[in-house]
Write a protein that holds these residues in place. Structure first.
Motif, short mmCIF file in Angstrom:
data_model
loop_
_atom_site.label_atom_id
_atom_site.label_comp_id
_atom_site.label_asym_id
_atom_site.label_seq_id
_atom_site.Cartn_x
_atom_site.Cartn_y
_atom_site.Cartn_z
N GLY A 28 38.38 56.25 4.39
CA GLY A 28 39.19 55.52 5.36
C GLY A 28 38.40 54.76 6.39
O GLY A 28 38.97 54.16 7.31
N GLY A 29 37.08 54.79 6.26
CA GLY A 29 36.22 54.03 7.16
C GLY A 29 35.72 54.80 8.36
O GLY A 29 35.18 54.20 9.30
N SER B 88 36.34 46.09 1.73
CA SER B 88 36.46 46.30 3.17
C SER B 88 37.75 45.66 3.68
O SER B 88 38.31 44.76 3.05
CB SER B 88 35.25 45.76 3.94
N PRO B 89 38.26 46.11 4.82
CA PRO B 89 39.50 45.55 5.37
C PRO B 89 39.40 44.03 5.56
O PRO B 89 38.40 43.52 6.07
CB PRO B 89 39.64 46.27 6.72
N GLY B 90 40.43 43.34 5.10
CA GLY B 90 40.43 41.88 5.20
C GLY B 90 39.48 41.21 4.26
O GLY B 90 39.16 40.03 4.43
N ASN B 91 39.01 41.96 3.23
CA ASN B 91 38.04 41.41 2.26
C ASN B 91 36.81 40.83 2.99
O ASN B 91 36.29 39.78 2.63
CB ASN B 91 38.72 40.33 1.41
N TYR B 92 36.33 41.60 3.95
CA TYR B 92 35.30 41.10 4.87
C TYR B 92 33.90 41.11 4.28
O TYR B 92 33.01 40.44 4.81
CB TYR B 92 35.33 41.95 6.15
N TRP B 93 33.64 41.82 3.21
CA TRP B 93 32.29 42.09 2.75
C TRP B 93 31.43 40.85 2.58
O TRP B 93 30.21 40.89 2.77
CB TRP B 93 32.34 42.87 1.43
N THR C 96 39.15 37.62 13.65
CA THR C 96 39.53 37.58 12.24
C THR C 96 38.29 37.38 11.38
O THR C 96 37.24 36.94 11.88
CB THR C 96 40.50 36.42 11.97
N ALA D 220 36.54 51.03 2.05
CA ALA D 220 36.13 50.65 3.40
C ALA D 220 34.85 49.81 3.36
O ALA D 220 34.62 48.98 4.25
CB ALA D 220 35.91 51.90 4.25
N HIS E 62 31.56 44.88 10.92
CA HIS E 62 32.98 44.58 10.76
C HIS E 62 33.43 43.79 11.98
O HIS E 62 32.76 43.82 13.03
CB HIS E 62 33.79 45.87 10.65
#
Length: 279
Positions: free
Chosen positions: A132-133, A231-236, A148, A227, A142
Motif C-alpha cells: 500500500g506504499g 505507482s499511484p497516477g502511473n507516476y513511475w 499532479t 506502489a 512521488h
C-alpha cells in the motif's frame, strides 16, 4: 599487460565506479529519507536542510571516491548531456546508465538492510503495508501535496536543467570563476542540496533517473508491488523521462548562452613590463 587487456580493465573499472558512486549517494540519501520518514519526532523536523545536505554530501563523497576513474557521472542525465555536448563517447552511454541503475539498486538494498525493522514497525504502527506504499518515500520519489504527475514532470525538467547548468559551469575549464581542483565536488554537492532545499517538497527532487529507478526496482522486489510500479497516477515514468529532458535543456542553455562568451583559454601574451627594453 597488452593494450586491449588494459583498455578492458579500464572499461570495467569505469562501470564499477559508476555503480559505486550511485550506491554511495543512495545509501546516504535514502538513509536520510528514512530518518525523516520513520521517526516521530523526526530528527529533521525543524531542520529540513539536514536532509538536503545529506544528499549533497553523498554526491560529494561519491565524486571523491570515484571521480578519478569514471568522472563520476552518477546520473543518466549527466551522461547524456556529456555525450551530446562534451564529447563523451556515445557507445558508453547505455552501459553507464545500466551501471548507474545497478548502483541505485545496491544502495537501496543496503538501506533496506539497515532500516527494514524500523520500516516494518512504522507500517504496523500506522496500519500500513508495503504494497500500500507504507514508507515508500524512503526509497523512491512521488508527487507532493497539490502536485499532479504532469506538473511534477515539468518541475523535474526545470530542476534538472538547473542542476546541469550548474554542473557545466562548475566543470568548465574556461570559466574563470568556477571552483578549482577538488573543491568542485563540494560545490556540486551544495548545488544538489540547494535544489532540494528550495524545491524538494514538490516531488522529492529526483533529478536523476538512476536515483529513482534503482531503488524503485528494489522496493518492488521487497513487496511494494503496485506502489512502486506503476505507482499511484502511473507516476513511475516521470522521474525517468523528465531529468533526461531537463538535463539536455539545462546543459544546452549553458552551451548556447554562457560558453560562447567565456574567455577562450588562448589569451594573448601580455608584454612583460619588467623585461629589459630592447632597441
Amino acid at each position: 599487460m597488452s593494450p586491449s587487456v588494459s583498455r578492458r580493465r579500464a572499461w570495467i573499472g569505469e562501470l564499477i565506479s559508476e555503480a559505486l558512486a550511485v550506491a554511495i549517494i543512495i545509501l546516504i540519501g535514502d538513509s536520510a529519507a528514512a530518518m525523516i520518514t520513520l521517526y516521530d519526532p523526526n530528527p529533521y523536523a525543524q531542520a529540513y536542510w539536514g536532509v538536503c545536505i545529506a544528499w549533497g554530501l553523498g554526491v560529494t563523497m561519491a565524486i571523491y571516491v570515484t571521480g578519478s576513474v569514471s568522472g563520476t557521472h552518477a546520473n543518466p542525465a549527466v551522461t547524456l548531456a556529456l555525450a551530446l555536448y562534451r564529447g563523451f563517447p556515445k557507445r558508453k552511454v547505455v552501459p553507464y546508465w545500466i551501471a548507474q541503475v545497478v548502483g541505485g539498486f545496491v544502495g537501496a538494498a543496503l538501506v533496506l538492510q539497515l532500516y527494514h525493522p524500523v520500516i516494518d514497525a512504522y507500517n504496523a504502527a500506522h496500519g500500513l503495508t508495503r504494497a500500500g506504499g507504507g514508507a515508500a518515500g524512503v526509497f523512491f520519489t512521488h508527487p507532493g501535496e497539490h502536485v499532479t504527475p504532469m506538473h511534477a514532470f515539468w518541475d523535474e525538467v526545470i530542476l534538472t536543467g538547473m542542476l546541469l547548468l550548474g554542473i557545466f559551469a562548475i566543470t568548465d575549464e574556461f570559466n574563470e570563476v568556477a571552483p578549482r581542483a577538488n573543491s568542485s565536488a563540494l560545490m556540486i554537492g551544495l548545488l544538489v542540496a540547494a535544489i532540494g532545499a528550495s524545491a524538494g517538497y514538490l516531488e522529492a527532487w529526483a533529478l536523476n533517473p538512476a536515483r529513482d529507478l534503482g531503488p524503485r526496482l528494489l522496493a518492488w522486489l521487497a513487496g511494494y508491488d503496485g506502489a512502486a510500479f506503476p505507482s499511484p497516477g502511473n507516476y513511475w515514468w516521470v522521474p525517468l523521462a523528465a531529468p533526461l529532458l531537463g538535463g539536455v535543456l539545462g546543459a544546452g542553455l549553458y552551451q548556447i548562452a554562457v560558453k560562447p562568451f567565456l574567455p577562450s583559454g588562448r589569451k594573448p601574451h601580455a608584454q612583460d613590463d619588467t623585461a629589459p627594453a630592447t632597441d
